[in-house]
Design an enzyme around this catalytic site. Sequence first.
Site, PDB file in Angstrom:
ATOM      1  N   ARG A 175       0.828  -1.202   0.000  1.00 43.34           N
ATOM      2  CA  ARG A 175       0.000   0.000   0.000  1.00 43.34           C
ATOM      3  C   ARG A 175       0.866   1.257   0.000  1.00 43.34           C
ATOM      4  O   ARG A 175       1.939   1.271   0.615  1.00 43.34           O
ATOM      5  CB  ARG A 175      -0.894   0.045   1.240  1.00 43.34           C
ATOM      6  CG  ARG A 175      -1.997  -0.973   1.263  1.00 43.34           C
ATOM      7  CD  ARG A 175      -2.885  -0.775   2.476  1.00 43.34           C
ATOM      8  NE  ARG A 175      -2.116  -0.743   3.719  1.00 43.34           N
ATOM      9  CZ  ARG A 175      -2.494  -0.097   4.811  1.00 43.34           C
ATOM     10  NH1 ARG A 175      -3.609   0.615   4.820  1.00 43.34           N
ATOM     11  NH2 ARG A 175      -1.764  -0.130   5.912  1.00 43.34           N
ATOM     12  N   ASP A 225       5.742  -3.670  11.845  1.00 40.08           N
ATOM     13  CA  ASP A 225       4.305  -3.462  12.113  1.00 40.08           C
ATOM     14  C   ASP A 225       3.999  -3.303  13.601  1.00 40.08           C
ATOM     15  O   ASP A 225       3.047  -2.619  13.977  1.00 40.08           O
ATOM     16  CB  ASP A 225       3.460  -4.599  11.500  1.00 40.08           C
ATOM     17  CG  ASP A 225       3.983  -5.980  11.873  1.00 40.08           C
ATOM     18  OD1 ASP A 225       5.018  -6.073  12.551  1.00 40.08           O
ATOM     19  OD2 ASP A 225       3.355  -6.976  11.450  1.00 40.08           O
ATOM     20  N   SER A 255       7.976  -5.320   6.657  1.00 40.68           N
ATOM     21  CA  SER A 255       7.702  -6.430   7.585  1.00 40.68           C
ATOM     22  C   SER A 255       8.503  -7.686   7.246  1.00 40.68           C
ATOM     23  O   SER A 255       7.942  -8.757   6.986  1.00 40.68           O
ATOM     24  CB  SER A 255       6.201  -6.727   7.614  1.00 40.68           C
ATOM     25  OG  SER A 255       5.497  -5.584   8.029  1.00 40.68           O
TER      26      SER A 255
END
Length: 917
Positions: A519, A634, A580
């Site tokens: 994203r 995250d 991540s």
Amino acid sequence: QVQQALLALTIPLEMLQAVKGRMLQAMRKGLSRQTHAQATVRMLPTYICSTPNGTEKGDLLVVELCQSHVRILWVTLLGDGNQSPQVKGKIFDMAEDITHGKGEALFDFIAQCMRQFLTSMGSPQHRLPLGFVFPFSCRQTRLDKAELISWSKGFSCSDVVGKDVVQLLQAAINKQELYHVEVVALMNDTVGTMMTCNMGGQPCEVALVAGMGTNSCFMAEAWEVEMAEETSGRMCVNTEWGCFGDDGTLSDILTPYDQCMDQESSNPGEKRFEKLVGSLYLGEIVRHVLAALAAEKVLFIGSNVAVLKTKDVLKTQQILEIIDTKEGMAKVRRALEALGLRPSEQDCCRVQQICRAVVSRAAALCAAGLAAILSHMCQSRELKQLVVNVGVDGELYRGYTRFGEILQSVTGLLAPECTATLLPSVDGTGQGAAMVTAVTLRLAAQRREVDQLLAPLRLSRTDLERVQALMRREMELGLGRESNASASVRMLPTYVRGTPDGTERGEFLALDLGGTNFRVLVVRVAQDGIHIASEIYVIPSTIMQGTGEALFNHIIECIMDFQLKQDLMEQVLPLGFTFSFPCQQLGLDKAVLLSWTKGFSASGCVGQDVVQLLREAAQRKQHLGLKVVAVVNDTVGTMMSCGYDDPRCEIGLIVGTGTNACYMEEMQNVGTVEGEQGRMCINMEWGAFGDNGCLDDIFTNFDRLVDEKTINAGKQRFEKLISGMYLGEIVRHILLALVEKQLLFRGKPCPKLQTKDIFQTKFLSTIEMVMLPPAHGPGLAMGTAVLTVPMLRGSDGLALQQVQAILQDLDLQASFEDSVLVREVCQTVSTRAAQLCAAGLAAVVEKMRENRGQDRLAVTVGVDGTLYKMHPHFSQHLQQMLQDLAPNCTVTFLLSEDGSGKGAALVAAVACRGTEP
């Protein structure tokens, strides 16, 4: 006048429907703790939570206390589906003075009869479990504990009411030195009827007795039975419906004949329903009708009718003979002439009609009661259609064929949503009591085996305190410069030095890369809150597995596309990068990739600074408006995301597919980074806690089986006890062990259950829905051990249907008991996961409190992850255990919204705080 009498004794369907409605109301009153004391339908818990499954076997004794005798049975079950129980028995006549004498004398007499019986059987010395049929109203608190509420049926022994009758009988048995005989279950004759009708391989969940008295019982959803504590699944409830109407709810169907009979009874105004239905009273009702019609000169003209004023002159057995159509009028005439009456042909015909009307009314009222039970079962189980077997016993049902026909047809009209099959009981009191006793023993043995199997997963407070201490030790090792390399908890510095304080303003870009999609976001932090616009881009597998250059070129192209769409090409915005994958962070904007995971294998990236790779790609694409200020994982993003809403949020927690935590540590304690002032967020990477063997004694055989089959055996040991990726697999291995021990699915092989990952962790959430916190497992309360699973709120039946549906998809045909046990396994595994997570978190909050020299610490945990969010009880169990393990810390949990997107932007915002972006 005869027609009027017959009309008065006939209850129209509309009125029967009303009676059914009133019975339903009375039942609900009896089930509720608040209204139980005032209820006429007592709805007494029996603590029988299971019906026979056909595997019961062994020798059992039964003692049945009857009106004028004691019956003792020796029943041998062969484990053959209960098709051919072997029964030997003897009846011992009881003198009338025993039924009115001292209670001690009654129980001594029963024990003496037992001694005689066992002597006739060769005085066996092996343990003999005993079932006691005690047909009086009792307040039962366990299967083997019941206080007598009141005597009936002509008994009035002193010093028994309010006492535990099981204890009284056991004391009398011990007096006879029969120490190998143990009373394990007490029940009434109605429950025995239901259990006997389970013996032919047909499950039976309702029973109805229409004899001298009347009663019923049924398998209710345990959550409804508020008078019983700590039970789940279903429990047999003894309705004691004979007293229905004692509060006046049946006054509109009582005839003058019923009123006269009631006034002459030993208990006027009591047992109103039983007096309309029980065979003890039907002869008397008929007598009052005949006496009234004779007084009006409608019957027996020319006869001396004084005999009709004599109480009990007409017995119900005579009534049943009168209405037997096979013998015709001859039987009627003989019965009436025996009373000294000279009946005409018309008299005989009318008497037969009256007798039929009284018995048919009894059958119709029984049907209204049965329809109420069936509709209640259907509603509480949330079924559209209930299909059920009903065990029936009693001299009215056995002695008059039409009774059963009326019962069946009227029940069908009053409860059309239920299909009931009536099963005639064979020796409900004797063999039924043996079945209750056998099921009790089977469940107790199974309970012991299940508890033994699950014991290693049930962690004590001491176990969890030790895990907390070990986590604290590993944290200290991870923070130390020299000891860091050997620590299982890596305690990686993130270079994030502060959390949001609310003064952050401006526009920031965020990039979230952690899988096949990534994203790009623009996050506007303003006085009125945070505004986000984002777009998802796909990374084709060719790029994921191609060159690093191609991968980072693709990422930059997507960023440029997004900025173009958002009209941001002219601006240079600070960017926070959520990456991540395992990295060694060397600065807020410097992170070296240690290894690819999640299907990525782009070449030329491992060992490189990912921020530098991104900057180089921007230069290649001549995109100069890129300013990467922070790279985060995250967990840190989650803490920062929640930190914006709550300034006290200084811990981040992820419990999803994997698990991790981060927190704000004092810089002076971080030996792996230069500097003493302020705080830094530490990414604990606690999933690897225990990789050095410190948690080996917490690991069970099931955990080892799961670990061996993973791609990283021996690694991420803590994560494999907690996270969503592994819980389903742990449950699968436990279920296989239960099948092997013949404790589940009747021990039948389950090929589909052998498949890895077939039992998904999301099943645990579905299966544990509508459940309260943990207790112990399915079954009956027996002795000092309470054999139960957690109490439920809402519809337990519906929840267990969901369990059965999940298991059916796995080609597993689960019984009700199987479903309860599967749910207990799921609950045990998820509870352990939550408690271990709490132990880890307790180590973190206690360290923070001690760091700051505070007596009490108030802190917020930003939390994310599907297991925490989707599982119905995980968060509750985690928070409760954390409170117990860290009582000096007040910990608030805040659900994160978009930790990886919004959180990364906020890391950038905090980094830019006080400077012009």
